[in-house]
Design a protein around this motif. Structure first.
Motif, PDB file in Angstrom:
ATOM      1  N   ILE A   1      21.118  39.307  27.587  1.00  0.00           N
ATOM      2  CA  ILE A   1      22.696  39.373  27.849  1.00  0.00           C
ATOM      3  C   ILE A   1      23.010  38.193  28.658  1.00  0.00           C
ATOM      4  CG2 ILE A   1      22.412  40.681  30.112  1.00  0.00           C
ATOM      5  CD1 ILE A   1      24.884  42.325  29.025  1.00  0.00           C
ATOM      6  N   ASP A   2      22.133  37.673  29.743  1.00  0.00           N
ATOM      7  CA  ASP A   2      22.557  36.516  30.391  1.00  0.00           C
ATOM      8  C   ASP A   2      22.484  35.059  29.631  1.00  0.00           C
ATOM      9  OD1 ASP A   2      23.036  37.798  32.823  1.00  0.00           O
ATOM     10  OD2 ASP A   2      20.936  37.835  33.349  1.00  0.00           O
ATOM     11  N   GLU A   3      21.592  35.130  28.484  1.00  0.00           N
ATOM     12  CA  GLU A   3      21.413  34.144  27.526  1.00  0.00           C
ATOM     13  C   GLU A   3      22.456  34.199  26.723  1.00  0.00           C
ATOM     14  OE1 GLU A   3      16.686  33.244  27.000  1.00  0.00           O
ATOM     15  OE2 GLU A   3      17.600  35.218  26.113  1.00  0.00           O
ATOM     16  N   PHE A   4      23.088  35.199  26.395  1.00  0.00           N
ATOM     17  CA  PHE A   4      24.427  35.131  25.713  1.00  0.00           C
ATOM     18  C   PHE A   4      25.603  34.727  26.230  1.00  0.00           C
ATOM     19  CE2 PHE A   4      27.874  37.660  23.678  1.00  0.00           C
ATOM     20  CZ  PHE A   4      27.594  37.183  22.235  1.00  0.00           C
ATOM     21  N   GLU A   5      25.613  35.265  27.521  1.00  0.00           N
ATOM     22  CA  GLU A   5      26.975  34.856  28.318  1.00  0.00           C
ATOM     23  C   GLU A   5      26.769  33.281  28.561  1.00  0.00           C
ATOM     24  OE1 GLU A   5      29.097  33.331  31.576  1.00  0.00           O
ATOM     25  OE2 GLU A   5      26.795  34.079  31.975  1.00  0.00           O
ATOM     26  N   ALA A   6      25.633  33.001  28.874  1.00  0.00           N
ATOM     27  CA  ALA A   6      25.488  31.454  28.988  1.00  0.00           C
ATOM     28  C   ALA A   6      25.869  30.573  27.964  1.00  0.00           C
ATOM     29  CB  ALA A   6      23.988  31.036  29.626  1.00  0.00           C
ATOM     30  N   ILE A   7      25.302  30.984  26.697  1.00  0.00           N
ATOM     31  CA  ILE A   7      25.692  30.107  25.498  1.00  0.00           C
ATOM     32  C   ILE A   7      27.146  30.149  25.080  1.00  0.00           C
ATOM     33  CG2 ILE A   7      25.224  31.840  23.700  1.00  0.00           C
ATOM     34  CD1 ILE A   7      23.443  29.346  22.182  1.00  0.00           C
ATOM     35  N   VAL A   8      27.831  31.496  25.444  1.00  0.00           N
ATOM     36  CA  VAL A   8      29.063  31.326  25.052  1.00  0.00           C
ATOM     37  C   VAL A   8      29.853  30.566  25.759  1.00  0.00           C
ATOM     38  CG1 VAL A   8      31.009  32.954  25.167  1.00  0.00           C
ATOM     39  CG2 VAL A   8      29.326  33.891  24.183  1.00  0.00           C
ATOM     40  N   HIS A   9      29.523  30.585  27.373  1.00  0.00           N
ATOM     41  CA  HIS A   9      30.408  29.415  28.080  1.00  0.00           C
ATOM     42  C   HIS A   9      29.770  28.087  28.107  1.00  0.00           C
ATOM     43  CE1 HIS A   9      31.885  33.416  29.943  1.00  0.00           C
ATOM     44  NE2 HIS A   9      32.877  32.677  29.245  1.00  0.00           N
ATOM     45  N   GLU A  10      28.969  27.857  27.275  1.00  0.00           N
ATOM     46  CA  GLU A  10      28.355  26.361  27.223  1.00  0.00           C
ATOM     47  C   GLU A  10      29.359  25.207  27.126  1.00  0.00           C
ATOM     48  OE1 GLU A  10      25.376  25.591  24.121  1.00  0.00           O
ATOM     49  OE2 GLU A  10      23.819  26.008  25.399  1.00  0.00           O
TER      50      GLU A  10
END
Length: 109
Positions: free
Chosen positions: A100-109
């Protein structure tokens, strides 16, 4: 929770239409087009939970292949090449799945 409760239906249709051709998927452009990039981390995590079909807390490679269908039943399957590229971009800890944190990070890259 349905994706339409989090994102605008017209944005989803427009984004899916932009990536109809095989091997055309660009996660950064897609996230921007559907409005995910502008969402709070909390709402991005709600989207993650919709995409995490088996509720394992991760989006595994097999789920990732069908990620566009998570936005709309009309979405196409990602090709193997698109799936692997998306996974490689998002999987920062190298465990073969997207948390979930990886997903949030890639969305906001």
């Amino acid at each position: 929770m349905a994706m339409q409760e989090l994102l605008k239906d017209e944005d989803i249709k427009k984004a899916l239409g932009a990536f109809q051709a095989p091997d055309s998927f660009d996660h950064k452009k897609f996230f921007e087009m559907v409005g995910l990039k502008a969402m709070s981390a909390e709402n991005v995590k709600k989207v993650f939970k919709v995409l995490d079909v088996d509720a394992s807390g991760f989006i595994e490679e097999e789920e990732l292949k069908f990620v566009l269908k998570g936005f709309s039943k009309d979405g196409r399957d990602l090709t193997d090449q698109e799936t692997k590229a998306f996974l490689a971009a998002a999987d920062k800890d190298g465990d073969g799945k997207i948390g979930i944190d990886e997903f949030e990070a890639i969305v906001h890259e």
